[in-house]
Design a protein around this motif. Structure first.
Motif, mmCIF file in Angstrom:
data_model
loop_
_atom_site.group_PDB
_atom_site.id
_atom_site.type_symbol
_atom_site.label_atom_id
_atom_site.label_comp_id
_atom_site.label_asym_id
_atom_site.label_seq_id
_atom_site.Cartn_x
_atom_site.Cartn_y
_atom_site.Cartn_z
ATOM 1 N N ILE A 1 71.251 53.080 53.585
ATOM 2 C CA ILE A 1 71.921 54.200 53.686
ATOM 3 C C ILE A 1 71.345 55.214 54.438
ATOM 4 O O ILE A 1 71.886 56.321 54.757
ATOM 5 C CB ILE A 1 72.346 54.527 52.310
ATOM 6 N N GLU A 2 69.973 55.401 54.530
ATOM 7 C CA GLU A 2 69.142 56.203 54.845
ATOM 8 C C GLU A 2 69.525 56.352 56.565
ATOM 9 O O GLU A 2 69.357 57.092 57.134
ATOM 10 C CB GLU A 2 67.888 55.988 54.753
ATOM 11 N N THR A 3 69.691 55.077 57.114
ATOM 12 C CA THR A 3 69.922 55.212 58.539
ATOM 13 C C THR A 3 71.271 55.623 58.964
ATOM 14 O O THR A 3 71.410 56.605 59.638
ATOM 15 C CB THR A 3 70.204 53.667 59.050
ATOM 16 N N THR A 4 72.455 55.685 57.776
ATOM 17 C CA THR A 4 73.748 56.252 57.974
ATOM 18 C C THR A 4 73.561 57.784 57.845
ATOM 19 O O THR A 4 74.145 58.524 58.500
ATOM 20 C CB THR A 4 74.652 55.698 57.007
ATOM 21 N N ASP A 5 72.688 58.213 56.949
ATOM 22 C CA ASP A 5 72.504 59.674 56.699
ATOM 23 C C ASP A 5 72.171 60.318 57.955
ATOM 24 O O ASP A 5 72.285 61.518 58.066
ATOM 25 C CB ASP A 5 71.460 59.794 55.685
ATOM 26 N N ARG A 6 71.219 59.763 58.837
ATOM 27 C CA ARG A 6 70.987 60.361 60.380
ATOM 28 C C ARG A 6 72.217 60.864 60.784
ATOM 29 O O ARG A 6 72.194 61.935 61.501
ATOM 30 C CB ARG A 6 70.255 59.454 60.963
ATOM 31 N N ARG B 1 77.341 53.540 70.030
ATOM 32 C CA ARG B 1 77.388 53.205 68.578
ATOM 33 C C ARG B 1 77.106 54.550 67.740
ATOM 34 O O ARG B 1 77.655 55.067 66.798
ATOM 35 C CB ARG B 1 76.295 52.176 68.344
ATOM 36 N N HIS B 2 76.142 55.562 68.225
ATOM 37 C CA HIS B 2 75.862 56.666 67.647
ATOM 38 C C HIS B 2 77.251 57.908 67.837
ATOM 39 O O HIS B 2 77.344 58.354 66.884
ATOM 40 C CB HIS B 2 74.766 57.594 68.620
ATOM 41 N N SER B 3 77.817 57.601 68.909
ATOM 42 C CA SER B 3 79.016 58.473 69.154
ATOM 43 C C SER B 3 80.132 58.193 68.067
ATOM 44 O O SER B 3 80.845 59.209 67.605
ATOM 45 C CB SER B 3 79.313 58.543 70.421
ATOM 46 N N PHE B 4 80.246 56.816 68.075
ATOM 47 C CA PHE B 4 81.109 56.332 66.922
ATOM 48 C C PHE B 4 81.066 56.579 65.764
ATOM 49 O O PHE B 4 81.828 57.229 64.990
ATOM 50 C CB PHE B 4 81.423 54.838 67.035
ATOM 51 N N ALA B 5 79.630 56.576 65.236
ATOM 52 C CA ALA B 5 79.268 57.020 63.898
ATOM 53 C C ALA B 5 79.406 58.661 63.596
ATOM 54 O O ALA B 5 79.962 59.016 62.570
ATOM 55 C CB ALA B 5 77.716 56.532 63.567
ATOM 56 N N VAL B 6 79.060 59.268 64.480
ATOM 57 C CA VAL B 6 79.390 60.779 64.215
ATOM 58 C C VAL B 6 80.902 61.187 64.182
ATOM 59 O O VAL B 6 81.381 61.857 63.516
ATOM 60 C CB VAL B 6 78.510 61.650 65.472
ATOM 61 N N ARG B 7 81.679 60.400 65.160
ATOM 62 C CA ARG B 7 82.870 60.587 65.325
ATOM 63 C C ARG B 7 83.633 60.379 63.841
ATOM 64 O O ARG B 7 84.673 60.951 63.522
ATOM 65 C CB ARG B 7 83.720 59.716 66.379
ATOM 66 N N LEU B 8 83.365 59.138 63.323
ATOM 67 C CA LEU B 8 83.787 58.739 62.085
ATOM 68 C C LEU B 8 83.679 59.857 60.857
ATOM 69 O O LEU B 8 84.499 59.948 60.218
ATOM 70 C CB LEU B 8 83.336 57.289 61.812
ATOM 71 N N LEU B 9 82.178 60.051 60.855
ATOM 72 C CA LEU B 9 81.996 61.151 59.808
ATOM 73 C C LEU B 9 82.831 62.346 59.941
ATOM 74 O O LEU B 9 83.081 62.942 58.933
ATOM 75 C CB LEU B 9 80.465 61.299 59.913
ATOM 76 N N ARG B 10 82.946 62.908 61.137
ATOM 77 C CA ARG B 10 83.219 63.908 61.439
ATOM 78 C C ARG B 10 84.986 64.024 61.129
ATOM 79 O O ARG B 10 85.474 65.027 60.815
ATOM 80 C CB ARG B 10 83.306 64.663 62.825
ATOM 81 N N GLY B 11 85.481 62.940 61.290
ATOM 82 C CA GLY B 11 86.782 62.485 60.932
ATOM 83 C C GLY B 11 87.210 62.653 59.313
ATOM 84 O O GLY B 11 88.204 62.413 58.928
ATOM 85 N N GLY B 12 86.152 62.426 58.667
ATOM 86 C CA GLY B 12 86.258 62.653 57.237
ATOM 87 C C GLY B 12 85.966 61.351 56.333
ATOM 88 O O GLY B 12 86.086 61.366 55.099
ATOM 89 N N ALA B 13 85.237 60.431 57.073
ATOM 90 C CA ALA B 13 84.936 59.236 56.429
ATOM 91 C C ALA B 13 83.683 59.362 55.668
ATOM 92 O O ALA B 13 82.925 60.364 56.031
ATOM 93 C CB ALA B 13 84.370 57.990 57.217
ATOM 94 N N ASP B 14 83.357 59.030 54.438
ATOM 95 C CA ASP B 14 82.268 59.156 53.855
ATOM 96 C C ASP B 14 81.272 58.291 54.244
ATOM 97 O O ASP B 14 81.199 57.381 54.787
ATOM 98 C CB ASP B 14 82.538 58.831 52.183
ATOM 99 N N VAL C 1 79.501 38.832 56.395
ATOM 100 C CA VAL C 1 80.990 38.996 57.154
ATOM 101 C C VAL C 1 81.183 40.753 56.996
ATOM 102 O O VAL C 1 81.463 41.112 56.018
ATOM 103 C CB VAL C 1 82.016 38.168 56.796
ATOM 104 N N ARG C 2 81.447 41.163 58.177
ATOM 105 C CA ARG C 2 81.595 42.438 58.166
ATOM 106 C C ARG C 2 82.807 42.753 58.877
ATOM 107 O O ARG C 2 83.079 42.430 59.980
ATOM 108 C CB ARG C 2 80.534 43.547 59.121
ATOM 109 N N VAL C 3 83.745 43.561 58.242
ATOM 110 C CA VAL C 3 85.017 43.597 58.703
ATOM 111 C C VAL C 3 85.258 45.301 59.337
ATOM 112 O O VAL C 3 85.251 46.175 58.730
ATOM 113 C CB VAL C 3 86.305 43.650 57.620
ATOM 114 N N ALA D 1 79.194 56.076 52.586
ATOM 115 C CA ALA D 1 79.334 54.694 52.297
ATOM 116 C C ALA D 1 80.056 53.774 53.252
ATOM 117 O O ALA D 1 79.786 52.774 53.548
ATOM 118 C CB ALA D 1 79.526 54.619 50.707
ATOM 119 N N THR D 2 81.342 54.416 53.386
ATOM 120 C CA THR D 2 82.298 53.811 54.388
ATOM 121 C C THR D 2 81.736 53.440 55.790
ATOM 122 O O THR D 2 81.969 52.593 56.409
ATOM 123 C CB THR D 2 83.629 54.520 54.253
ATOM 124 N N THR D 3 80.945 54.785 56.136
ATOM 125 C CA THR D 3 80.444 54.592 57.415
ATOM 126 C C THR D 3 79.452 53.535 57.502
ATOM 127 O O THR D 3 79.291 52.818 58.558
ATOM 128 C CB THR D 3 79.851 55.838 57.796
#
Length: 204
Positions: A175-180, A149-162, A91-93, A164-166
């Motif tokens: 985690i390698e996928t997120t690192d991209r 989905r890509h845009s959301f991920a980059v937006r989240l990281l640029r907004g300050g999320a680390d 379950v992912r929240v 692991a959270t992303t």
């Protein structure tokens, strides 16, 4: 009777969500302006709510497709993505932004039963949303559904999320996928710093 049986199977059919094995290796984050142009061109109007949800949560198309009323908790402003990852229940929240809430809250409230799909048109037609999105892109800006989905991920990281959270929000198995996406976000910030530096210096 046959139609009744098919409808029952359709409503109760279990959904299996496979772990993320990203086959779309190139990060293609789109600007908010270009996404808005496609959203404005999207029709029929019932596709707008699932589109906004994808934009604002980074959900996979298949996850949004089979969302049910019971998966959305309006009081907590979250959506729970239930599935099977590596043969284990998961379950992912995912938090809901104001834009996401505005898009889906009316749908949740008017959906009668907790097991009903939020987006029945999407659930019944696997390719319906993708085809509508493609038509809108031809009128506005070319991009894939998965680019949201890509845009959301980059937006989240640029907004300050680390990272692991992303990873947790996106449901990445690795985690390698997120690192991209992190590299793409860092590259954007570097380009912005270079532009600002150049704008302050006259050419020699």
């Amino acid at each position: 009777m046959a139609d009744s049986k098919r409808n029952s199977e359709y409503i109760l059919a279990p959904v299996r969500l496979e772990p993320l094995a990203e086959d779309k290796k190139i990060v293609r984050a789109q600007s908010s302006e270009d996404i808005a142009k496609v959203l404005d061109a999207l029709s029929p109007s019932y596709w707008r709510a699932p589109a906004v949800l994808l934009i604002e949560t980074g959900l996979r198309h298949g996850e949004a497709q089979f969302l049910r009323k019971r998966d959305v908790e309006l009081d907590e402003k979250v959506v729970r993505i239930q599935g099977i990852v590596k043969n284990q229940e998961s379950v992912r929240v995912v938090p809901l932004t104001k834009a996401a809430m505005d898009a889906i809250e009316p749908i949740v409230r008017r959906t009668k039963h907790k097991d009903d799909y939020l987006f029945p048109e999407m659930a019944k037609n696997r390719w319906g949303f993708s085809q509508a999105w493609s038509r809108a892109c031809k009128k506005a800006v070319p991009m894939r559904v998965h680019d949201l989905r890509h845009s959301f991920a980059v937006r989240l990281l640029r907004g300050g999320a680390d990272i692991a959270t992303t990873r947790d929000v996106l449901g990445h198995a690795s985690i390698e996928t997120t690192d991209r996406y992190a590299r793409e976000a860092a590259s954007h910030e570097t380009h912005e710093r270079v532009r600002k530096a150049l704008e302050g210096v006259a050419p020699s």
